[in-house]
Design a protein around this motif. Structure first.
Motif, PDB file in Angstrom:
ATOM      1  N   ASP A 304      89.887 -91.389  12.529  1.00  0.00           N
ATOM      2  CA  ASP A 304      89.882 -90.646  13.882  1.00  0.00           C
ATOM      3  C   ASP A 304      89.292 -88.990  13.909  1.00  0.00           C
ATOM      4  N   GLU A 305      89.559 -88.632  12.539  1.00  0.00           N
ATOM      5  CA  GLU A 305      89.690 -87.524  12.396  1.00  0.00           C
ATOM      6  C   GLU A 305      88.497 -87.226  11.586  1.00  0.00           C
ATOM      7  N   TRP A 306      87.910 -87.852  11.640  1.00  0.00           N
ATOM      8  CA  TRP A 306      86.045 -87.972  10.386  1.00  0.00           C
ATOM      9  C   TRP A 306      85.742 -87.812  12.379  1.00  0.00           C
ATOM     10  N   GLU A 307      85.704 -88.452  13.448  1.00  0.00           N
ATOM     11  CA  GLU A 307      84.670 -87.786  14.217  1.00  0.00           C
ATOM     12  C   GLU A 307      84.632 -86.559  14.667  1.00  0.00           C
ATOM     13  N   ASN A 308      85.304 -85.737  14.239  1.00  0.00           N
ATOM     14  CA  ASN A 308      85.155 -84.830  14.536  1.00  0.00           C
ATOM     15  C   ASN A 308      83.491 -84.098  14.051  1.00  0.00           C
ATOM     16  N   LEU A 309      84.141 -84.544  12.587  1.00  0.00           N
ATOM     17  CA  LEU A 309      82.570 -84.686  11.812  1.00  0.00           C
ATOM     18  C   LEU A 309      81.307 -84.643  12.241  1.00  0.00           C
ATOM     19  N   PHE A 310      81.388 -86.115  12.568  1.00  0.00           N
ATOM     20  CA  PHE A 310      80.411 -86.298  13.416  1.00  0.00           C
ATOM     21  C   PHE A 310      79.760 -85.801  14.331  1.00  0.00           C
ATOM     22  N   LYS A 311      80.573 -85.310  14.856  1.00  0.00           N
ATOM     23  CA  LYS A 311      80.653 -84.618  16.915  1.00  0.00           C
ATOM     24  C   LYS A 311      79.822 -82.909  15.906  1.00  0.00           C
ATOM     25  N   LEU A 312      81.031 -82.297  15.403  1.00  0.00           N
ATOM     26  CA  LEU A 312      79.635 -80.984  14.622  1.00  0.00           C
ATOM     27  C   LEU A 312      78.164 -81.130  14.260  1.00  0.00           C
ATOM     28  N   ILE A 313      78.458 -82.381  13.631  1.00  0.00           N
ATOM     29  CA  ILE A 313      77.503 -82.512  12.640  1.00  0.00           C
ATOM     30  C   ILE A 313      76.020 -82.352  14.288  1.00  0.00           C
ATOM     31  N   ILE A 314      76.242 -83.004  15.484  1.00  0.00           N
ATOM     32  CA  ILE A 314      75.377 -82.843  16.871  1.00  0.00           C
ATOM     33  C   ILE A 314      75.215 -82.131  17.171  1.00  0.00           C
ATOM     34  N   GLU A 315      76.276 -81.082  16.639  1.00  0.00           N
ATOM     35  CA  GLU A 315      75.824 -79.608  17.340  1.00  0.00           C
ATOM     36  C   GLU A 315      75.193 -78.331  17.099  1.00  0.00           C
ATOM     37  N   ARG A 316      75.373 -78.790  15.347  1.00  0.00           N
ATOM     38  CA  ARG A 316      74.525 -78.613  14.910  1.00  0.00           C
ATOM     39  C   ARG A 316      72.981 -78.687  14.839  1.00  0.00           C
ATOM     40  N   GLU A 319      70.162 -81.632  10.561  1.00  0.00           N
ATOM     41  CA  GLU A 319      69.146 -81.428   9.655  1.00  0.00           C
ATOM     42  C   GLU A 319      71.140 -80.395   8.204  1.00  0.00           C
ATOM     43  N   SER A 320      71.955 -80.210   9.678  1.00  0.00           N
ATOM     44  CA  SER A 320      73.557 -79.524   9.014  1.00  0.00           C
ATOM     45  C   SER A 320      74.023 -81.238   8.269  1.00  0.00           C
ATOM     46  N   ALA A 321      73.970 -82.484   8.524  1.00  0.00           N
ATOM     47  CA  ALA A 321      74.448 -83.126   8.071  1.00  0.00           C
ATOM     48  C   ALA A 321      74.490 -83.562   6.368  1.00  0.00           C
ATOM     49  N   PRO A 322      75.415 -83.869   6.462  1.00  0.00           N
ATOM     50  CA  PRO A 322      75.650 -84.328   5.053  1.00  0.00           C
ATOM     51  C   PRO A 322      74.164 -85.546   4.325  1.00  0.00           C
ATOM     52  N   GLY A 364      74.091 -91.807  16.377  1.00  0.00           N
ATOM     53  CA  GLY A 364      72.857 -92.056  15.990  1.00  0.00           C
ATOM     54  C   GLY A 364      72.212 -91.584  14.373  1.00  0.00           C
ATOM     55  N   LEU A 365      73.819 -91.219  13.794  1.00  0.00           N
ATOM     56  CA  LEU A 365      72.713 -91.016  12.163  1.00  0.00           C
ATOM     57  C   LEU A 365      72.439 -92.005  11.354  1.00  0.00           C
ATOM     58  N   LYS A 366      72.363 -93.028  11.440  1.00  0.00           N
ATOM     59  CA  LYS A 366      71.865 -94.138  10.815  1.00  0.00           C
ATOM     60  C   LYS A 366      71.000 -93.706   9.658  1.00  0.00           C
TER      61      LYS A 366
END
Length: 497
Positions: A304-316, A319-322, A364-366
């Motif tokens: 559940d808490e890791w969903e916030n990581l993917f939301k933040l990647i979409i916001e940024r 290119e910001s993704a690991p 959408g980060l596959k």
């Protein structure tokens, strides 16, 4: 006759002396045991109470070799280990007269063979995959199966050398572990993944932080293909690395920046990273300074808490993704760790992996983030299962320890490893002959990859990454099996609401 009598007299005297010594020793032990206060059994049952400790230690040995069935042992049973040992020989690894595996145990994976599988000339090897398209030097990874992090210090010089040379021969990558880059990692021209632990060994500045100067220098090394930021590992989620002091010799101390005999205790997390924003900032910084792809390794407690990581990647922005995420299972690993953390903390890989794959795909980060599965995946069925569930790569540490000759003596943390893998005792290290073991490392890797490709061919696809969740069924409590896509469907953007 006189000589014979003399010999008999000497033997009689020796016998009496031995009996006398045994009686005196027994008397001394009786006094010691009956007066000591630390052990109730020895105090109440002097001398004979000592056999309890002896038998307890020997019990582990006898269970492993005489009493446990082929598929009963933990953490790895005899059948799993024997498959690895056979694979290291590079010869036929077939068996006869049917499976010894109980296919009614809940959780057992069963792969779905195709009615009309591809013909032999339609069979293909696994295609290379690009990791880190936004890095200045992306990595084209050739193998789906690679060596997980085991640091020099935790394992011995000959073990690292054999892994390096074996990785080069098999065309797979070798993760350095968190102990820094040792000369033995580079004895062969293998691909290296530099793991950055919480103590920053190998990249530390004077204050224990990350040195950009050292990072930049390591990034110019053509063998170092990626950097892995270790947040947590399966052996001890929530606690940093533990290298016992008896393993810290002069060379290990120099590489890690420790004193000889000083235990290498890493912080339980990176002090620069307080939230997901900090994590993405650190990943971006390492990628910019080094020019290489960067990802992180962790253990999942709750998805559940890791969903916030993917939301933040979409916001940024993507290119910001690991560039990759390594998911380690909470089943424990090669490192020394407190038993409660090994036994009780962190999701098993079989639950954690599909959860993170689904989160990645739902956002959408596959094609942007590669998923690496780690944690107790040592046989072809384990690797094929992980690929079916969405992993792009699989890494193993203990599987490759078995390929080096590990007998699961469970002494990794004591510097007394009988096979020379996890010890710095020269007397024990001599048993690990690099010229022999590096070939076995390569054979094991090639054997796993070949048989995963065989499974893929059997289920009706031409190469492993085309396998899907529908290709594996999971045995339920009543003995029946259900396709995994019915248990946990893959995310499909065409049917999303």
């Amino acid at each position: 006759m006189g000589a014979a009598m003399y010999a008999l007299q000497v033997l009689a005297l020796l016998f009496v002396a031995v009996i006398g010594a045994a009686v005196m020793l027994t008397a001394a032990l009786y006094v010691v045991d009956s007066t000591q206060a630390g052990d109730a059994i020895r105090r109440n049952y002097p001398v004979i109470g000592r056999f309890r400790g002896l038998f307890t230690k020997l019990g582990e040995f006898f269970r492993q070799y005489f009493f446990a069935m082929d598929r009963e042992e933990m953490p790895f049973n005899r059948a799993q280990r024997e498959w690895v040992y056979h694979a290291t020989r590079g010869k036929d690894n077939t068996v006869a007269f049917g499976s010894t595996r109980n296919l009614n145990i809940p959780g057992t994976p069963i792969f779905v063979n195709a009615v009309f599988p591809p013909l032999d000339d339609q069979f293909a090897t696994t295609e290379p995959m690009v990791i880190g398209p936004h890095a200045r030097v992306p990595y084209v990874a050739k193998s789906i199966f690679n060596i997980s992090g085991m640091s020099y210090g935790a394992i011995s010089r000959p073990a690292v050398e054999a892994l390096s040379r074996g990785a080069a021969k098999a065309g797979i990558w070798l993760n350095t572990g968190e102990g820094g880059l040792a000369p033995y990692h580079k004895v062969a021209d293998c691909d290296l993944v530099f793991q950055i632990g919480t103590a920053k060994f190998g990249l530390r500045d004077e204050t224990g932080g990350l040195s950009d100067e050292k990072l930049r220098k390591v990034g110019t090394d053509p063998q170092v293909k990626m950097f892995e930021l270790k947040l947590a590992q399966g052996a001890k989620p929530g606690k940093g690395g533990i290298l016992p002091g008896e393993k810290v010799n002069e060379e290990v101390a120099a590489i890690r920046g420790l004193k000889v005999g000083q235990a290498g205790i890493s912080p339980n997390r990176h002090r620069e990273i307080d939230d997901f924003g900090d994590l993405l900032d650190m990943i971006g910084h390492i990628r910019e300074v080094s020019g290489k792809p960067v990802g992180f390794k962790t253990v999942i407690g709750s998805s559940d808490e890791w969903e916030n990581l993917f939301k933040l990647i979409i916001e940024r922005g993507p290119e910001s993704a690991p560039d990759f995420i390594t998911i380690d299972g909470g089943e424990g690993g090669t490192g020394a760790a407190p038993m409660p953390l090994i036994d009780l903390v962190g999701m098993p890989i079989r639950e954690a992996l599909p959860r993170i794959v689904d989160l990645r795909d739902r956002y959408g980060l596959k094609d942007r983030i590669r998923i690496i599965a780690s944690g107790k995946l040592v046989n072809p069925a384990d690797v094929a299962w992980a690929i079916c569930l969405g992993a792009d790569f699989v890494t193993s540490a203990r599987g490759f320890m078995f390929s080096l000759g590990c007998i699961q003596a469970l002494k990794c943390n004591r510097n007394t490893c009988p096979t020379g893998i996890t010890t710095h005792d020269p007397r024990l290290q001599k048993g690990l002959v690099v010229e022999d073991k590096y070939v076995k490392v390569a054979n094991y890797a090639k054997g796993v990859i070949k048989e995963v490709e065989t499974i893929a061919h059997s289920v009706g696809v031409s190469e492993p990454r085309q396998m899907r969740r529908r290709h594996v069924r999971i045995v339920q409590a009543d003995g029946s099996s259900i396709p995994f896509n019915k248990i946990r469907p893959s995310y499909n953007p065409d049917t999303a609401t």
